[in-house]
Enzyme design. Structure first.
Site, short mmCIF file in Angstrom:
data_model
loop_
_atom_site.label_atom_id
_atom_site.label_comp_id
_atom_site.label_asym_id
_atom_site.label_seq_id
_atom_site.Cartn_x
_atom_site.Cartn_y
_atom_site.Cartn_z
N GLU A 185 21.85 -37.17 23.05
CA GLU A 185 23.31 -37.23 22.93
C GLU A 185 23.75 -37.41 21.46
O GLU A 185 24.90 -37.79 21.20
CB GLU A 185 23.89 -38.38 23.78
CG GLU A 185 23.47 -38.38 25.25
CD GLU A 185 23.97 -37.17 26.05
OE1 GLU A 185 24.68 -36.32 25.48
OE2 GLU A 185 23.64 -37.08 27.24
N HIS A 195 26.58 -45.46 24.44
CA HIS A 195 26.61 -44.78 25.73
C HIS A 195 25.77 -45.57 26.72
O HIS A 195 24.59 -45.86 26.46
CB HIS A 195 26.05 -43.35 25.57
CG HIS A 195 25.77 -42.66 26.87
ND1 HIS A 195 26.74 -42.50 27.85
CD2 HIS A 195 24.65 -42.09 27.36
CE1 HIS A 195 26.21 -41.85 28.87
NE2 HIS A 195 24.95 -41.58 28.61
N GLU A 220 42.84 -59.37 31.13
CA GLU A 220 42.46 -59.15 29.74
C GLU A 220 42.36 -57.66 29.38
O GLU A 220 42.41 -57.31 28.20
CB GLU A 220 41.11 -59.81 29.45
CG GLU A 220 39.96 -59.19 30.23
CD GLU A 220 38.59 -59.77 29.87
OE1 GLU A 220 37.76 -59.87 30.78
OE2 GLU A 220 38.36 -60.09 28.71
N HIS A 259 24.93 -46.36 31.15
CA HIS A 259 25.06 -45.91 32.54
C HIS A 259 25.59 -47.07 33.37
O HIS A 259 24.85 -47.71 34.13
CB HIS A 259 23.71 -45.41 33.05
CG HIS A 259 23.24 -44.15 32.38
ND1 HIS A 259 22.05 -43.54 32.67
CD2 HIS A 259 23.83 -43.37 31.45
CE1 HIS A 259 21.90 -42.44 31.93
NE2 HIS A 259 22.97 -42.32 31.17
N HIS A 296 28.13 -40.17 35.59
CA HIS A 296 27.09 -40.33 34.58
C HIS A 296 27.17 -41.68 33.85
O HIS A 296 26.18 -42.41 33.80
CB HIS A 296 27.19 -39.16 33.59
CG HIS A 296 26.11 -39.17 32.54
ND1 HIS A 296 25.60 -38.02 32.00
CD2 HIS A 296 25.46 -40.18 31.92
CE1 HIS A 296 24.67 -38.32 31.12
NE2 HIS A 296 24.57 -39.63 31.05
P1 13P Z 1 18.19 -39.94 25.67
O1 13P Z 1 16.92 -40.58 26.18
O2 13P Z 1 17.93 -38.59 25.06
O3 13P Z 1 18.98 -40.86 24.78
O4 13P Z 1 19.09 -39.62 26.95
C1 13P Z 1 19.52 -40.64 27.80
C2 13P Z 1 20.87 -40.38 28.36
O5 13P Z 1 21.52 -41.30 28.81
C3 13P Z 1 21.41 -39.00 28.36
O6 13P Z 1 22.77 -38.98 28.68
ZN ZN Z 2 23.37 -40.77 29.81
#
Ligand code: 13P
Ligand code: ZN
Length: 274
Positions: free
Chosen positions: A115, A139, A169, A141, A210
């Site tokens: 990413e 980023h 908040e 999950h 995602h």
């Molecule tokens: P990477 O291991 O390449 O960082 O990918 C993980 C991920 O969350 C892709 O969206």
């Molecule tokens: Zn991801």
């Protein structure tokens, strides 16, 4: 100075581990990047061993000559704290903003996160918009945010308002709201363009089915932002599990009162009548 002894690297590692402990980083899920300050680059430059230039896959001219601390592709957040040199790297951007090269880290091979295009395009937008203040892109999950992308309309206004209502908040922590990217193939330029477009307006962008991207000034603020939004999503999931409607909630006028006392501007587009 040894790279691992610097405060910014310690802060990066702590944040990665905090994310792991939250349960947001199964396997290699998620990635983190930090735009280094000039003095930080200078303090560790003696350790640099530049590798080959590689294409970024997109153009970020505003980031020419910058250095980034970033997690490696396929690397596990749970390992960052025990083997940082294997899990993360410092990457330098060329003078056009089209290529990068690893100058430190990923000692057993590899490349920055898949990413990286999204991270860099978000960094570019935020560097311009904040006069260089924002340095972190994250980023994760985030479980509950992801769950909500299956049951709420994929609309900025709906997600912002529902998350705001779940914790007082929230409108103070993310007064600009949150953007939503529909499901797209991850890891490429298209999703990077879509995300960075939203980052012109928001500090948070949800990737449907995602996860989420957060942008901020430093590790505390960026982690705190992710944490606050995800906690609010958790409350919403719990609420929806109890019953489909709310008996009472925070009203548009309540938000307007809050905005006054907390000196934040809450855009009227999110304070619609339901
Ligand atoms: P990477 O291991 O390449 O960082 O990918 C993980 C991920 O969350 C892709 O969206
Ligand atoms: Zn991801």
């Amino acid at each position: 100075m040894n790279v691992l002894d610097t405060e910014f690297v310690k802060g990066f590692i702590r944040m990665a581990n905090d994310g792991w402990e939250q349960g947001w980083h199964e396997r290699n899920g998620g990635n983190l990047s930090y735009r280094m300050k000039e003095e930080e680059v200078a303090s560790v430059k003696e350790n640099f061993e530049p590798k080959e230039w590689q294409p970024i896959g997109t153009k970020v001219p505003e980031l020419a000559g910058e250095y980034f601390l970033v997690t490696g592709s396929g690397k596990y957040f749970r390992n960052v704290i025990i083997k940082p040199e294997d899990s993360i790297c410092i990457a330098e951007i060329d003078d056009k903003g089209e290529q990068y090269r690893i100058v430190w880290g990923l000692v057993n091979g590899g490349r920055p996160t898949s990413e990286f295009p999204s991270h860099l395009m978000n960094h570019e937008v935020k560097k311009i918009a904040t006069n260089g203040k924002y340095r972190v892109i994250y980023h994760a999950h985030t479980t509950n945010i992801i769950a909500l992308t299956f049951v709420l309309p994929l609309d900025d206004k709906v997600f912002t308002r529902e998350l705001w209502e779940m914790a007082t908040e929230c409108p103070v922590v993310f007064p600009d709201g949150v953007g939503v990217v529909p499901w797209m193939v991850p890891g490429g330029r298209d999703i990077a363009v879509a995300t960075s477009e939203l980052m012109k307006k928001y500090d948070l962008a949800i990737w449907a089915h995602h996860g989420m991207f957060a942008a901020g000034e430093d590790f505390d603020l960026t982690f705190g932002l992710m944490h606050t939004a995800e906690k609010s999503a958790e409350i919403l999931v719990k609420m929806l599990s109890m019953r489909p409607d709310k008996l009472q909630t925070i009203t548009p006028d309540n938000f307007r009162d809050l905005a006054k006392d907390f000196h934040v501007t809450l855009p009227e587009e999110f304070l619609y009548e339901k």
